[in-house]
Design a protein around this motif. Structure first.
Motif, PDB file in Angstrom:
ATOM      1  N   LEU A  76      -8.233   0.575  -2.957  1.00 15.71           N
ATOM      2  CA  LEU A  76      -8.958  -0.149  -1.905  1.00 15.71           C
ATOM      3  C   LEU A  76      -7.948  -0.926  -1.071  1.00 15.71           C
ATOM      4  N   PHE A  77      -7.993  -0.723   0.233  1.00 14.33           N
ATOM      5  CA  PHE A  77      -7.075  -1.371   1.160  1.00 14.33           C
ATOM      6  C   PHE A  77      -7.776  -2.611   1.704  1.00 14.33           C
ATOM      7  N   LEU A  78      -7.061  -3.724   1.778  1.00 13.85           N
ATOM      8  CA  LEU A  78      -7.668  -4.966   2.266  1.00 13.85           C
ATOM      9  C   LEU A  78      -6.863  -5.452   3.462  1.00 13.85           C
ATOM     10  N   HIS A  79      -7.360  -5.212   4.664  1.00 14.30           N
ATOM     11  CA  HIS A  79      -6.728  -5.745   5.870  1.00 14.30           C
ATOM     12  C   HIS A  79      -7.364  -7.099   6.153  1.00 14.30           C
ATOM     13  N   PHE A  80      -6.536  -8.126   6.158  1.00 14.52           N
ATOM     14  CA  PHE A  80      -7.059  -9.475   6.298  1.00 14.52           C
ATOM     15  C   PHE A  80      -5.974 -10.348   6.925  1.00 14.52           C
ATOM     16  N   GLU A  89      -6.922  -6.012  16.434  1.00 16.44           N
ATOM     17  CA  GLU A  89      -6.342  -5.067  15.491  1.00 16.44           C
ATOM     18  C   GLU A  89      -4.839  -5.286  15.365  1.00 16.44           C
ATOM     19  N   TRP A  90      -4.160  -5.301  16.499  1.00 19.88           N
ATOM     20  CA  TRP A  90      -2.735  -5.597  16.506  1.00 19.88           C
ATOM     21  C   TRP A  90      -2.571  -6.983  17.132  1.00 19.88           C
ATOM     22  N   GLY A  91      -2.557  -8.014  16.309  1.00 18.10           N
ATOM     23  CA  GLY A  91      -2.412  -9.377  16.826  1.00 18.10           C
ATOM     24  C   GLY A  91      -1.079  -9.520  17.557  1.00 18.10           C
ATOM     25  N   LYS A 127       1.537  -9.256   5.004  1.00 18.27           N
ATOM     26  CA  LYS A 127       1.928  -9.569   6.394  1.00 18.27           C
ATOM     27  C   LYS A 127       1.659  -8.328   7.241  1.00 18.27           C
ATOM     28  N   HIS A 128       0.849  -8.478   8.285  1.00 15.73           N
ATOM     29  CA  HIS A 128       0.609  -7.369   9.217  1.00 15.73           C
ATOM     30  C   HIS A 128       1.556  -7.533  10.399  1.00 15.73           C
ATOM     31  N   HIS A 129       1.365  -6.717  11.446  1.00 16.30           N
ATOM     32  CA  HIS A 129       2.327  -6.729  12.558  1.00 16.30           C
ATOM     33  C   HIS A 129       2.417  -8.085  13.272  1.00 16.30           C
ATOM     34  N   ASP A 130       1.388  -8.920  13.148  1.00 13.96           N
ATOM     35  CA  ASP A 130       1.416 -10.216  13.855  1.00 13.96           C
ATOM     36  C   ASP A 130       2.361 -11.211  13.179  1.00 13.96           C
ATOM     37  N   LEU A 173       1.153  -4.460  -2.228  1.00 13.00           N
ATOM     38  CA  LEU A 173       1.310  -5.357  -1.078  1.00 13.00           C
ATOM     39  C   LEU A 173       1.904  -4.620   0.111  1.00 13.00           C
ATOM     40  N   TYR A 174       1.382  -4.953   1.281  1.00  9.67           N
ATOM     41  CA  TYR A 174       1.809  -4.359   2.559  1.00  9.67           C
ATOM     42  C   TYR A 174       2.633  -5.426   3.253  1.00  9.67           C
ATOM     43  N   LEU A 175       3.891  -5.122   3.516  1.00 14.11           N
ATOM     44  CA  LEU A 175       4.757  -6.052   4.248  1.00 14.11           C
ATOM     45  C   LEU A 175       5.222  -5.302   5.488  1.00 14.11           C
ATOM     46  N   LEU A 214       4.874   0.231   3.218  1.00 12.04           N
ATOM     47  CA  LEU A 214       5.661   0.021   4.442  1.00 12.04           C
ATOM     48  C   LEU A 214       5.190   1.005   5.495  1.00 12.04           C
ATOM     49  N   ASP A 215       4.557   0.507   6.537  1.00  9.36           N
ATOM     50  CA  ASP A 215       4.103   1.450   7.559  1.00  9.36           C
ATOM     51  C   ASP A 215       5.169   1.555   8.652  1.00  9.36           C
ATOM     52  N   GLY A 216       5.081   2.646   9.400  1.00  9.27           N
ATOM     53  CA  GLY A 216       6.112   2.894  10.411  1.00  9.27           C
ATOM     54  C   GLY A 216       5.680   2.508  11.815  1.00  9.27           C
ATOM     55  N   ALA A 217       4.542   1.780  11.953  1.00 11.42           N
ATOM     56  CA  ALA A 217       4.014   1.520  13.301  1.00 11.42           C
ATOM     57  C   ALA A 217       4.855   0.505  14.065  1.00 11.42           C
ATOM     58  N   LYS A 218       4.916   0.717  15.381  1.00 11.10           N
ATOM     59  CA  LYS A 218       5.625  -0.205  16.269  1.00 11.10           C
ATOM     60  C   LYS A 218       5.117   0.077  17.674  1.00 11.10           C
ATOM     61  N   ASP A 258      -2.242  11.225   9.210  1.00 13.95           N
ATOM     62  CA  ASP A 258      -3.360  10.882  10.100  1.00 13.95           C
ATOM     63  C   ASP A 258      -4.031   9.646   9.510  1.00 13.95           C
ATOM     64  N   GLU A 259      -4.874   9.013  10.309  1.00 13.43           N
ATOM     65  CA  GLU A 259      -5.561   7.835   9.762  1.00 13.43           C
ATOM     66  C   GLU A 259      -7.035   8.123   9.541  1.00 13.43           C
ATOM     67  N   ALA A 260      -7.338   9.419   9.340  1.00 14.25           N
ATOM     68  CA  ALA A 260      -8.713   9.812   9.069  1.00 14.25           C
ATOM     69  C   ALA A 260      -8.896  10.090   7.586  1.00 14.25           C
ATOM     70  N   CYS A 301      -3.801   9.126   1.492  1.00 10.44           N
ATOM     71  CA  CYS A 301      -4.641   9.301   2.676  1.00 10.44           C
ATOM     72  C   CYS A 301      -5.301   7.968   2.997  1.00 10.44           C
ATOM     73  N   ASP A 302      -4.872   7.309   4.063  1.00  9.70           N
ATOM     74  CA  ASP A 302      -5.480   6.025   4.418  1.00  9.70           C
ATOM     75  C   ASP A 302      -6.527   6.213   5.504  1.00  9.70           C
ATOM     76  N   VAL A 303      -7.617   5.507   5.328  1.00  6.75           N
ATOM     77  CA  VAL A 303      -8.731   5.583   6.277  1.00  6.75           C
ATOM     78  C   VAL A 303      -9.551   4.316   6.102  1.00  6.75           C
ATOM     79  N   GLY A 308     -12.311   0.035  12.864  1.00  7.26           N
ATOM     80  CA  GLY A 308     -11.041  -0.700  12.870  1.00  7.26           C
ATOM     81  C   GLY A 308     -10.520  -0.923  11.462  1.00  7.26           C
ATOM     82  N   TRP A 309      -9.288  -1.423  11.372  1.00  9.96           N
ATOM     83  CA  TRP A 309      -8.709  -1.752  10.063  1.00  9.96           C
ATOM     84  C   TRP A 309      -9.107  -3.162   9.656  1.00  9.96           C
ATOM     85  N   PHE A 310      -9.249  -4.056  10.660  1.00  8.23           N
ATOM     86  CA  PHE A 310      -9.687  -5.423  10.371  1.00  8.23           C
ATOM     87  C   PHE A 310     -11.193  -5.509  10.590  1.00  8.23           C
TER      88      PHE A 310
HETATM   89  C1  FUL Z   1      -0.825   1.299  10.822  1.00  7.12           C
HETATM   90  C2  FUL Z   1      -1.045  -0.059  11.472  1.00  7.12           C
HETATM   91  O1  FUL Z   1      -0.557  -0.073  12.790  1.00  7.12           O
HETATM   92  C3  FUL Z   1      -2.533  -0.331  11.448  1.00  7.12           C
HETATM   93  O2  FUL Z   1      -2.843  -1.566  12.034  1.00  7.12           O
HETATM   94  C4  FUL Z   1      -2.995  -0.303  10.010  1.00  7.12           C
HETATM   95  O3  FUL Z   1      -2.415  -1.352   9.300  1.00  7.12           O
HETATM   96  C5  FUL Z   1      -2.657   1.025   9.388  1.00  7.12           C
HETATM   97  C6  FUL Z   1      -3.037   1.137   7.957  1.00  7.12           C
HETATM   98  O4  FUL Z   1      -1.267   1.276   9.485  1.00  7.12           O
HETATM   99  O5  FUL Z   1       0.456   1.678  10.819  1.00  7.12           O
END
Ligand code: FUL
Length: 630
Positions: A76-80, A89-91, A127-130, A173-175, A214-218, A258-260, A301-303, A308-310
């Motif tokens: 279970l993923f907890l975006h908070f 979503e992206w603060g 810690k999320h992207h914000d 933990l997601y950093l 560790l996600d690769g988003a930017k 994918d995020e589906a 597989c994250d979905v 939204g995630w939040f």
């Molecule tokens: C992505 C993030 O940009 C989204 O906000 C979310 O956290 C998702 C699980 O990963 O990379």
């Protein structure tokens, strides 16, 4: 030493000669007696048959933390964080920390919801992207310390770690590497030092951490900088050797691309890390993996349960049936399903999400808890160590878990398991598992049934791995064979199940559905599209299941989620009692997601023609003249 040996050898030879002479000189009666004695010895003195060792595993293999991770099936993923309060979503990284004030936060509720719904691990956005930290980091002021929550003395990570430990639930933990608040973001050395400082805090203060995410988003046009992934991974290994590390390319678990939450229909845990790049995912490579890969990097597989995630007040959750479909295509394709269920701004997981999770669990229970092959008689094309060797017997495939399995003799041209179900049964789902601690082997397989004197293919599949679920139009048969046509090494099967899924509706290119008859969910789906509300008179047939009305009402689990105000009447229903229920389309969101908005007991004025409880089963009476249907 040598001399001693030759002496004792000489003595042995002499002794044998002496014994032979003695035997030769014995009369025939004592010879017969000796023969009998020898026979008795071999007949009655127990002697242990030597075990046939397991076959060699085929590389690459999972590590112990990877095995533990895979066996958990779902997380279970907890975006908070501040985004929960600002509807974002992206603060931007500049939201005032005073927005963060979850007055009813209760991490035990999050863990309890996870456990109740069958999830044995949780992963929190520490810690999320914000850049806002849910723990009081000493490297920044942008954290819970600066918020009004618990007067700045709170620590969400600590509260969750305690709750998870108490419940025996694994914590991840997601950093986020991308940090939109931190000033030094963009300065490679400084930021890597800052990030690793935060990582040390997270991995040394809160007990066992089982996953680091560790996600690769930017965002586009953000400051350029290098992340020192190798140094990060080594640090994580030092501090938490039992944790799996998730990123686009592993090292322990890879992003599916994918995020589906959907994996490829062939999905290898094998992967070449050197052919992939964090932040530069090739979705096709990630979704399928690589049969020639040298690294063991299974996919996650994250979905999200909502768009939204939040958490956002305006969003409604996906239906349980949709989650079931995602489950088939993630956990059912050798992956871990990471389902995001975000806590709301009061700090709790919302009731409507809990409702859907419970329905999702109920769907899985009713489909998978019964293996229709459980009483089958089994045979195999061959058995490792011979036909009497129970260690690798085909019956092992009826036992849960991966550590007992059927293994064929080496160097065979056929790999087949035959099942006699002892009666003709209907089914539409196949479940197969490989003992992945021995490597992932199977490339292609099919299921066949005996039909009108000949074998008929029901479904072809590629790759199995930890768990493979395959759906197909309902078939009926007593005799089945599971055929493996291609494999990287001798195939091994640890579990084989056949099941009946009465809920999913399969649609094929031809537009023909899988079910021969029109069932309740199809009818419900039709009117969910055509009308806003529907009134039905129904019969409660299963007290234990509380909210199930009529056979097809099992399918209501998805199409008609019980409204909290209707819950009381529904859960007090007795078997045989009749009710008038109203199904309404929610104002927003999913058309298929009808809500049961009222449940009124029908004391008089409605008399369906039913005589026994058995007749009640499977009947829903349309009050608006649509007639009964099954
Ligand atoms: C992505 C993030 O940009 C989204 O906000 C979310 O956290 C998702 C699980 O990963 O990379």
């Amino acid at each position: 030493m040598n001399t001693d040996n030759s002496n004792s050898n000489d003595n042995n030879v002499r002794n044998i000669k002496r014994r032979t002479q003695a035997l030769n000189s014995t009369n025939p009666i004592s010879l017969r007696a000796l023969t009998i004695l020898i026979i008795l010895f071999f007949t009655f003195i127990p002697h242990t048959a030597l075990k046939t060792p397991p076959p060699l595993p085929i590389l690459p293999l999972p590590s112990a933390p990877q095995l533990q991770w895979q066996l958990s099936s779902m997380a279970l993923f907890l975006h908070f964080g501040p985004n929960t309060f600002t509807d974002s979503e992206w603060g931007t990284g500049h939201a005032n920390p005073s927005v963060f004030n979850p007055t009813r936060l209760n991490a035990s509720q999050w863990v309890h919801v996870a456990e109740e719904a069958g999830f044995s691990r949780v992963i929190l956005t520490a810690k999320h992207h914000d850049g806002f930290c849910l723990w009081p980091s000493e490297y920044t002021d942008y954290s819970v310390k600066a918020s009004p929550w618990r007067n700045g003395k709170g620590d969400v990570v600590a509260e969750l770690a305690t709750a998870a430990k108490e419940a025996g639930v694994a914590l991840g933990l997601y950093l986020s590497p991308w940090d939109r608040h931190e000033n030094c973001y963009g300065k490679t050395v400084e930021y890597n030092e800052f990030y690793m400082g935060q990582m040390v805090e997270l991995l040394s203060r809160y007990g066992d951490i089982k996953e680091v995410w560790l996600d690769g988003a930017k965002g586009e046009g953000e400051k350029d900088m290098e992340y020192y992934f190798d140094a990060w991974f080594s640090l994580i290994r030092q501090l938490q050797p039992g944790a799996v590390i998730f990123s686009d390319t592993g090292p322990d678990t890879r992003w599916i691309g994918d995020e589906a939450g959907i994996a490829g229909s062939s999905c290898w845990s094998l992967f070449n890390r050197s052919d992939a790049e964090i932040g530069g995912t090739d979705p096709q490579y990630s979704q399928a993996g690589d049969p020639y890969g040298h690294d063991w990097v299974p996919a996650e597989c994250d979905v999200s349960i909502s768009p939204g995630w939040f958490w956002h007040a305006s969003e409604v959750p996906k239906s349980a049936l949709k989650l079931l479909d995602i489950y088939y295509r993630s956990a059912g394709r050798n992956c871990l399903l990471l389902l995001n269920v975000p806590p709301n701004s009061s700090g709790l997981i919302s009731d409507e999400d809990i409702q859907v999770l419970q329905e999702f669990k109920e769907l899985r229970r009713s489909i998978f808890s019964d293996n229709l092959a459980k009483n089958a008689m089994l045979n195999a094309s061959s058995i490792r160590g011979g036909n009497d060797n129970s260690q690798f017997s085909p019956y092992n495939v009826l036992e849960d878990g991966i550590y007992t399995y059927w293994a064929p003799e080496e160097d065979q041209s056929d790999w087949v398991l035959y099942l006699n179900l002892q009666e003709s049964l209907s089914f539409n789902v196949l479940q197969v598992q490989e003992p992945i601690h021995m490597g992932q082997r199977i490339i292609e397989f099919n299921l066949e049934i005996l039909n009108g004197g000949g074998w008929k293919k029901v479904i072809n599949g590629t790759t199995v791995g930890y768990k493979r679920l395959l759906q197909f139009p309902t078939v009926q048969s007593q005799y089945l064979k599971f055929v493996i046509s291609r494999s990287r090494a001798d195939p091994l099967i640890s579990f084989l199940g056949i099941h009946m899924d009465r809920f999913s509706i399969l649609s094929y290119a031809s537009g023909i559905t899988s079910q021969a008859h029109v069932n309740g969910s199809q009818v419900l789906q039709q009117f969910s599209i055509a009308t806003d509300t529907k009134v039905l008179n129904v019969v409660c047939f299963d007290r234990a299941a509380k909210v199930i009305f009529g056979c097809s009402a099992q399918q209501f689990f998805d199409f008609a989620t019980l409204h909290p105000y209707a819950a009381k009447n529904a859960s007090n229903a007795l078997v045989g009692e009749m009710f008038r229920i109203t199904l309404s389309k929610p104002k927003r969101g999913n058309a298929e997601h009808l809500r049961m908005t009222s449940v009124v007991p029908l004391r008089s004025g409605f008399q369906p023609v039913i005589e026994t409880l058995k007749d009640l089963y499977g009947v829903i009476y349309g009050a608006e003249g649509s007639g009964g249907f099954m």
